[in-house]
Design an enzyme around this catalytic site. Structure first.
Site, short mmCIF file in Angstrom:
data_model
loop_
_atom_site.label_atom_id
_atom_site.label_comp_id
_atom_site.label_asym_id
_atom_site.label_seq_id
_atom_site.Cartn_x
_atom_site.Cartn_y
_atom_site.Cartn_z
N LYS A 80 0.93 -1.24 -0.10
CA LYS A 80 0.10 0.14 0.03
C LYS A 80 0.93 1.51 -0.01
O LYS A 80 1.98 1.25 0.61
CB LYS A 80 -0.81 0.10 1.32
CG LYS A 80 -1.85 1.07 1.20
CD LYS A 80 -2.87 0.81 2.24
CE LYS A 80 -4.07 1.94 2.49
NZ LYS A 80 -4.83 1.71 3.67
N SER A 155 -9.77 2.02 2.79
CA SER A 155 -9.10 2.70 1.75
C SER A 155 -8.02 1.76 1.07
O SER A 155 -7.31 2.00 0.18
CB SER A 155 -8.37 3.70 2.63
OG SER A 155 -7.29 3.04 3.76
N SER A 179 -10.07 -0.50 6.97
CA SER A 179 -9.32 -0.48 5.41
C SER A 179 -8.83 -1.73 5.19
O SER A 179 -8.19 -1.67 3.74
CB SER A 179 -8.42 0.87 5.48
OG SER A 179 -9.39 1.98 5.17
N1 GLN Z 1 -13.14 4.24 6.27
C1 GLN Z 1 -12.51 4.54 7.28
C2 GLN Z 1 -12.14 5.97 7.26
O1 GLN Z 1 -12.22 6.75 6.10
C3 GLN Z 1 -11.17 3.78 7.50
C4 GLN Z 1 -10.32 3.95 6.94
C5 GLN Z 1 -9.02 3.16 7.17
O2 GLN Z 1 -8.95 2.30 7.79
N2 GLN Z 1 -7.83 3.66 6.71
O3 GLN Z 1 -11.70 6.65 8.03
#
Ligand code: GLN
Length: 493
Positions: A80, A155, A179
């Protein structure tokens, strides 16, 4: 997919170490698929074919002379794009970091190199890991290999879609509020959100430091367990990393479930959950029961407060973490600025997307002196109650079973103009991060349009081996993890 691309990562390494296939052949086979499909899917921000090929030669020698003998030696992996890789651009899918090339590796990268793995490139994500769809990326959205009109989740959308489409056997993602788990669920692959502190965060570009964890994404339990084994453990460079944690790989792949007590939060199976997701979870319940586990419902009354508490805490931390991107210390500097203030304002205005700006503003607001008590302190109290509610549940249960998301992958472009609706879709995942627990997401069914449904097995702190073992038991009597997107199977992507 050909045999190399459909083999598990652990099996690939075994074949390489037996001399049946070379590191280079394996690498090229994956790079070929990436070349064919990535123009459509957009999983990668950067492909580093040349460095990987060079490294393949070194690793081949290392395997032959006994230097690399680990379970994943010779296996390609993609990372990532918020995990620092020396000499390879690390952009967080943000305009502000588009030219950032770290001069050091994150500790997890050192670990995977020491394990004899090779990095094929950096994967697309929501900007700074803020989002649930990978659509806030400055480089454009990643598409879901099961349906190109749908989001891959986020994400870590690039990490999940790349594994699902066979571009790479394993990837690393990060999970601050879901995410890793949610894109895995949307793309039909598996992923582990480790216990907070089990994996070093050194070199991970922080979103919300008290919640962020790096974790593996793969096609089966064994692959995720092997990668987790490689990256977990103490690190003197991360003061929050757990000092004495030992992960037992053998236990994790045993497939033990008989006699285990599984609890399901009642609140997770009512309300906004999609009926098809619910029925896939109920099927999983039957599977676990048939394997000798007991399953009971219980109340997790605070889950209503989880999403607001999460967004307050995550944004508060993000507003402070992202202050360093000012066009001077880090980040692209705006041109033609008359003063330092102008440089800050212009660089940040140009470099960040709407969503990131929204969260920085929200974070600054909840931390400001007039509102700190009202929002931030309250959110911390809610977090502590949620954590206690889980502790209480684990007095009765060994594992908590839950859906990952209330729905399957939605259409590209949907929910983008309604951030609150988007935030609410994180309802089942954020609690786990607030409580610092481990959770494993894996496929457990399909909806009527053929999109994968995911479930998560949540464990006690440092209970990774126990939840993986339960997941392995499920995996050995089901076939969901073997399903390949139709477009990939037919080669028509
Ligand atoms: N969807 C969540 C957010 O936008 C989780 C994101 C993540 O785990 N990096 O904060």
């Amino acid at each position: 997919m050909n045999t190399v691309n459909s083999m598990s990562a652990v099996e690939l390494s075994r074949q390489i170490q037996k001399g049946n296939i070379s590191v280079k052949e394996v690498l090229n086979s994956f790079l070929k698929i990436a070349e064919k499909y990535d123009g459509i899917l957009h999983c990668y921000n950067t492909v580093c074919a040349e460095t990987a090929e060079k490294r393949a030669g070194e690793i081949q020698k290392g395997i032959e002379n006994g230097r690399y003998r680990g379970r994943l030696a010779g296996v390609p992996i993609a990372i990532k794009d918020n995990i620092c890789t020396k000499g390879i651009a690390t952009t967080c899918s943000s305009g502000i970091l588009k030219s950032f090339v770290p001069f050091y590796n994150a500790s997890v990268i050192e670990s995977i190199y020491n394990g004899g793995m090779l990095v094929t490139g950096k994967l697309n994500m929501d900007e700074f890991a803020m989002g649930s769809t990978t659509q806030t990326s400055a480089t454009g959205a990643t598409k879901n290999p099961w349906d190109l009109n749908r989001v891959a989740g986020g994400s870590s959308g690039g990490s999940a879609a790349a594994v699902a489409a066979g571009l790479v056997p394993l990837s690393l993602g990060t999970d601050t509020g879901g995410s890793i788990r949610q894109p895995c669920s949307f793309c039909g692959v598996s992923g582990l959100k480790p216990t907070y502190s089990a994996v070093s965060r050194y070199g991970l570009i922080a979103y919300a430091s008290s919640l962020d964890q790096i974790g593996p994404v793969g096609r089966c339990v064994e692959d995720c367990a092997a990668l987790f084994e490689l990256i977990c453990g103490p690190d003197s460079k991360d003061s929050t990393s757990a000092k004495n944690y030992h992960f037992d790989f053998e236990q994790a792949v045993k497939g033990e479930i008989k006699g285990k007590k599984i609890g399901i939060p009642k609140e997770y199976m009512s309300g906004d959950i999609n009926e098809e997701v619910k029925s896939a979870i109920l099927n999983a319940v039957d599977v676990f029961k048939s394997l000798g586990a007991s399953v009971e419902y219980f109340d997790l009354p605070l889950s209503d407060f989880a999403t607001p508490a999460y967004y307050i805490i995550a944004c508060a931390e993000a507003s402070s973490n992202l202050a360093r991107f000012d066009g001077v210390k880090y980040g692209c500097a705006a041109e033609n600025c008359g003063s330092l203030d102008e440089l800050y304002v212009k660089s940040r205005s140009q470099g960040f997307s709407m969503e990131t700006k929204r969260r920085i503003m929200l974070g600054n607001f909840v931390l400001s002196s007039g509102y700190y008590e009202q929002y931030y302190m309250k959110a911390l109290k809610a977090q502590s109650l949620i954590s206690k509610a889980f502790d209480k549940a684990f007095e009765r249960f060994d594992i908590i079973l839950a859906p990952v998301a209330p729905a399957t992958a939605w259409g590209l472009g949907e929910k983008l103009d309604n951030p609150v609706e988007m935030y609410l879709s994180d309802i089942y995942t954020v609690t786990v991060n607030l409580a610092g627990l481990p959770a494993f997401a894996m496929p457990c069914g399909f909806d009527k349009s053929g999109l994968p449904v995911g479930m998560q097995l949540i464990g006690r702190r440092f209970g990774e081996a126990e939840i993986l073992s339960a997941a392995k038991a499920f995996e050995s009597v089901t076939e969901y993890h073997k399903a390949v997107p139709k477009l990939v199977k037919e080669g028509s992507l």
